[in-house]
Structure formats: structure tokens, C-alpha cells
Design an enzyme around this catalytic site. Structure first.
Site, PDB file in Angstrom:
ATOM      1  N   LYS A 115     -34.123 -53.981  41.738  1.00 25.69           N
ATOM      2  CA  LYS A 115     -33.008 -54.902  41.466  1.00 25.69           C
ATOM      3  C   LYS A 115     -33.261 -56.211  42.207  1.00 25.69           C
ATOM      4  O   LYS A 115     -33.792 -56.204  43.339  1.00 25.69           O
ATOM      5  CB  LYS A 115     -31.712 -54.238  41.950  1.00 25.69           C
ATOM      6  N   SER A 164     -23.370 -53.236  38.601  1.00 21.99           N
ATOM      7  CA  SER A 164     -24.122 -54.466  38.572  1.00 21.99           C
ATOM      8  C   SER A 164     -25.616 -54.270  38.328  1.00 21.99           C
ATOM      9  O   SER A 164     -26.296 -55.218  37.923  1.00 21.99           O
ATOM     10  CB  SER A 164     -23.926 -55.227  39.888  1.00 21.99           C
ATOM     11  N   SER A 212     -22.363 -49.379  41.237  1.00 17.58           N
ATOM     12  CA  SER A 212     -23.383 -50.176  40.544  1.00 17.58           C
ATOM     13  C   SER A 212     -24.692 -49.477  40.227  1.00 17.58           C
ATOM     14  O   SER A 212     -25.512 -50.037  39.509  1.00 17.58           O
ATOM     15  CB  SER A 212     -23.681 -51.435  41.341  1.00 17.58           C
TER      16      SER A 212
HETATM   17  N1  GLN Z   1     -18.100 -53.086  39.796  1.00 16.15           N
HETATM   18  C1  GLN Z   1     -17.965 -53.006  41.202  1.00 16.15           C
HETATM   19  C2  GLN Z   1     -17.731 -54.383  41.774  1.00 16.15           C
HETATM   20  O1  GLN Z   1     -17.776 -55.306  41.059  1.00 16.15           O
HETATM   21  C3  GLN Z   1     -19.166 -52.382  41.836  1.00 16.15           C
HETATM   22  C4  GLN Z   1     -20.263 -53.315  42.144  1.00 16.15           C
HETATM   23  C5  GLN Z   1     -21.366 -52.691  42.944  1.00 16.15           C
HETATM   24  O2  GLN Z   1     -21.384 -51.481  43.184  1.00 16.15           O
HETATM   25  N2  GLN Z   1     -22.266 -53.544  43.425  1.00 16.15           N
HETATM   26  O3  GLN Z   1     -17.513 -54.536  42.934  1.00 16.15           O
END
Ligand code: GLN
Length: 474
Positions: free
Chosen positions: A76, A151, A175
């Protein structure tokens, strides 16, 4: 269909001289080219990956290769790799070259994995659909009109569309698990502190964890074994000193488990009926396999998303204060004063969702509101953790959905941040409590989209979670 399903398969082919690592890499390069429209990669590391592939092939022939020899993996784009650009999919870090490697990258390289490129994600990992990326959304290979989740959307798509064998994501509130679910892959969020965060661009430091996205449980176990455990750096003082079990070997330990189903999650009105019926079918299967399945009540469900967003935005507002146009990152060149430089650089460098979170986080931490929001949310987090600990006195695993729906259309949730936040309802629970959790595929819906189920285990019981997952999927 993926051409290679696990590292073991690749290693066997290489040892039988039916495949070489440079040829394998060329295969994945071709796959990346054929799938360019999915926008999974922010950059392909053509040169460094090729150099590595040749070197590791040599090591394999000399009999000196590490555990991950033959693994072609993507990372990532919020994980630092020395001499390579890392952007967190933000204009703020466009073109920024990392001066050092994260612990996870060092460990991948030590064990001879080949890092093929950096993968698209939501900006600074803030989002659940990969749509907040400065470089445009990644797209779901099952249907490119749909989001891959987020994400770590690029990470999930890259594995789904066979552009690499495995990928690393980061999971703050889902994410790794939710994009894995949307793309039909396996996504593991380890216990908080299991893997060092050294060199991982911070979003909310008391939640962030690196996790693998793979198409086999074996590869998830192997990657966790390589990545987990304390490092020599002072940077991540939260990394656990617990010894790292031999996860791949422990995969064979088959036990019957006491599984708790969180009643409110299955009965939630938000839960898509097709996911619900797939989960109910899985529950019947689990019973038939000899596990005990009990419905239990979890009355804190409504507090999860508010507590998560108060705490993570608070931490994010602090973590992101370092991007000021002075130290590094995007700088406005017209500013006439220091204050103006800060303001213009940050206004230009951050996208809308990141700004929303910095504002919200600054608000909940500000004098007069701190007690009402931040401190309250901390207290709620403690209650959640205690509730989970109580449940784990009686049960080995907790079962719940990963996401309330399957992958949705690009653009569908973009206008309403709250709708997007509410979709995190099931994944933020293990994030708030720090428990390890895994997303496992359970077939497709009528439209052919992947569905998924989530299992959560006691802190540091990834061995149990992975062994169970192995049996569940076989
Ligand atoms: N969707 C969640 C957020 O926006 C999780 C994001 C993540 O785990 N980086 O915070």
C-alpha cells in the site's frame, strides 16, 4: 481465476524448474498492463523488482533463499520503502522519496520477497472506497463500475486481478478487511501492536496495523510470521514483545471452537439480505462441523462508529500537523508569511475528506469540547474493550459481518460522509478493542459480487484465528 494460488505452489514450480522468478515477475507485469483500467497501482517498481527477482532466483539456485522467495508482493502506498516514492495517495506527498524502509519492508526483503509496486488507497488511508485517492479511484475487478472498498483498495484489487500474489494493506478501522471482502480475498488485521508501525505513514496511531491481503490462509500465516514481532527501533513503542508463534505450522491444529455471534450485527437493518443469508448458511455449516455457535447480545453497537470517528479524527489531526509545507510535502511558493505558507500549503495539499477529518479532530480536542467528545469516546472505548474481554472469557471466536453491503457503485456514497462512515459499523469493533480479526470470502451474491464473513479472536490469538480460517475455507 488466479494463475498461482499460493506461495507453496510457486515455490514447487520454481524448484522443479518449471518456472523462474524473473518469468513470474514478467507474468505479473503483463497482468498489471492488462488491468491498467483498474488503477490499482500508483507505481510499478519495474527496475528494483527486476533486480530483486534476478538476485533471489540466484539465491534459490544456491540454496540460500529466504522464506518468501517466490512471493511477488505489492505494498500500500503509505508504507515506506527506501529510495522509492511514497505518497499516501495524497497531493501533499506527491513525488516524496522515502529516505528509509519501514520494518515491514525490511522484513519482506530479508526473506526475499519481491516488491512489485505501491498500491492505490484512500488519501492517508481515510476512507472506505478508495475514492478519496488523489490519483483517482481503484476499481473492483468483479465489475469496474464498483468500488474495491478501502482504504487499501488497490491492495485488494491487485490480488483479486492476479497482478501480484499478495499485498500489504493497513487497517485502522477496517481498511484491510473491507476491501478484501469487496474483492473476494482474505484480509487479516493482526492484534494491535503485533506488527511494528515503524515507517508506516500514521493515520490514527492507537489503531493502525499493517495486515496482509492474500488468496490463501497459508500465505496470510506466512506473511504474519515474517512481519510480526518487535524490531530494534524506538519509533513504535507499542509493538509487542510477545514471541511470534509459528503460524504456518500451527495452521494444522484443528480444534472445535465456541463461537459467539453478535446478535445485533446479524439482525441489523443495515445488513444486506444476501449477506445475511450467506452468513446464516455459514453458521449452519459451522454447527455441522462440530463447533458450538451461540447468539450473544452486544448492546454497544450504536456507539462504535461515533467513538471510532471521534478518536481517529483526533489522532489524525495531530498526526497530520507535520505536513506544514516546511518540513516536507507540498509547499505553496507564493506565500508571503509563515502563517500563509502553512495555510496555503495545507489547503492545496490535502483533499476534502482529509480536511474534514482534521477539522473534526481539532474540534473534538479543543478546550471546552474535549471532555464531551474526546474523553467520552476514550471512556466508551474502554467499555468496548472490557465487553470484548468478557465475551472472550466464554468464547474463542466472535462472528459478525464485515460490511453491511457488497461493493457499491463508484460515486454512490461520495456525497454523504455519514453514509460512508456508517458502513464501517462492523469492522471498527476489533479496531477499537485491538483484537485480531479476519475477513473470509463466502461466495458471491446474485450479481456475482463477493460476500464475506468476519471472525475476531482474543488478543494475540492469530494462530487460532488462522487455523480456524484454514479449516473454514477448506
Ligand atoms: N473506513 C475507515 C475510515 O475511513 C477505515 C479506514 C482504515 O482502516 N484506514 O476511517
Amino acid at each position: 481465476m488466479k494463475k498461482y494460488s499460493s506461495l507453496k505452489e510457486i515455490q514447487t514450480l520454481i524448484s522443479q524448474k518449471q518456472l523462474t522468478l524473473p518469468d513470474l515477475l514478467a507474468y505479473y507485469f503483463k497482468q498489471i498492463k492488462n488491468n491498467e483500467h483498474l488503477n490499482a497501482f500508483n507505481e510499478v517498481f519495474f527496475l528494483s523488482a527486476e533486480v530483486q527477482a534476478k538476485a533471489v532466483q540466484q539465491k534459490i539456485e544456491n540454496g540460500t533463499a529466504g522464506k518468501l522467495a517466490g512471493m511477488v508482493i505489492g505494498i500500500k502506498d503509505n508504507i515506506c520503502y527506501e529510495g522509492h516514492i511514497v505518497t499516501a495517495s495524497s497531493k501533499m506527498l506527491e513525488g516524496f522519496v522515502s529516505p528509509y524502509s519501514s520494518t515491514v519492508v525490511q522484513r519482506l526483503l530479508q526473506e526475499d520477497a519481491v516488491i512489485i509496486g505501491r498500491l492505490n488507497c484512500d488519501e492517508f488511508a481515510m476512507g472506505g472506497s478508495n475514492e478519496t485517492s488523489y490519483f483517482g479511484p481503484a476499481k473492483n475487478a468483479a465489475n469496474p463500475e464498483l468500488v474495491p472498498g478501502g482504504s487499501s483498495g488497490g491492495s485488494a484489487v491487485a490480488v483479486q486481478a492476479d497482478m501480484c500474489l499478495a499485498a500489504l494493506g493497513t487497517d485502522t478501522g477496517g481498511s484491510v478487511r473491507q476491501p478484501a471482502a469487496f474483492c473476494g480475498q482474505i484480509g487479516l488485521k493482526p492484534t494491535y501492536g503485533r506488527i511494528s508501525r515503524y515507517g508506516v505513514i500514521a493515520y490514527a496511531s492507537s489503531f493502525d496495523q499493517v495486515g496482509p491481503i492474500t488468496s490463501s490462509v497459508e500465505d496470510a500465516a506466512l506473511l504474519l510470521q515474517v512481519l510480526a514481532g518487535a524490531d530494534d527501533y524506538d519509533y513504535d513503542s507499542t509493538v509487542s514483545l510477545f514471541t511470534v508463534p509459528d503460524y504456518p505450522v500451527l495452521l494444522n491444529e484443528q480444534k472445535k471452537h465456541k463461537i459467539a455471534v453478535l446478535k445485533e450485527t446479524i439482525e441489523s437493518e443495515a445488513l444486506d439480505p444476501e449477506i445475511k443469508s450467506a452468513i446464516l448458511k455459514s453458521i449452519e455449516q459451522l454447527k455441522a462441523d462440530g463447533h458450538t455457535v451461540t447468539y450473544v447480545s452486544f448492546d454497544l453497537l450504536d456507539y462504535l462508529v461515533p467513538a471510532y470517528y471521534i478518536l481517529t479524527t483526533a489522532e489524525a489531526s495531530s498526526n497530520l500537523s507535520r505536513y506544514d509545507g516546511v518540513h516536507y510535502g507540498h509547499r505553496n511558493m507564493e506565500a508571503k508569511s509563515l502563517n500563509e505558507l502553512y495555510k496555503l500549503s495545507r489547503a492545496e495539499g490535502f483533499g476534502e475528506e482529509v480536511k474534514r477529518r482534521i477539522l473534526l479532530g481539532t474540534f473534538v480536542l479543543s478546550a471546552g469540547y474535549y471532555d464531551a467528545y474526546y474523553q467520552k469516546a476514550q471512556q466508551v472505548r474502554r467499555l468496548i474493550r472490557e465487553k470484548m474481554d468478557v465475551l472472550f472469557q466464554d468464547y474463542d471466536l466472535i462472528l459478525s459481518p464485515v460490511a453491511p453491503t457488497a461493493a457499491f457503485k463508484i460515486g454512490d456514497h461520495l456525497q454523504d460522509a455519514l453514509v460512508m462512515y456508517m458502513a464501517d459499523i462492523f469492522t471498527v469493533l476489533p479496531s477499537l478493542s485491538g483484537n485480531p480479526a479476519i475477513a473470509l470470502p463466502i461466495g458471491n451474491n446474485e450479481a456475482g459480487l463477493p460476500l464475506s464473513i468476519q471472525f475476531t479472536a482474543k488478543h494475540f490469538e492469530e494462530d487460532k484465528l488462522l487455523a480456524f480460517s484454514q479449516a473454514f475455507l477448506s
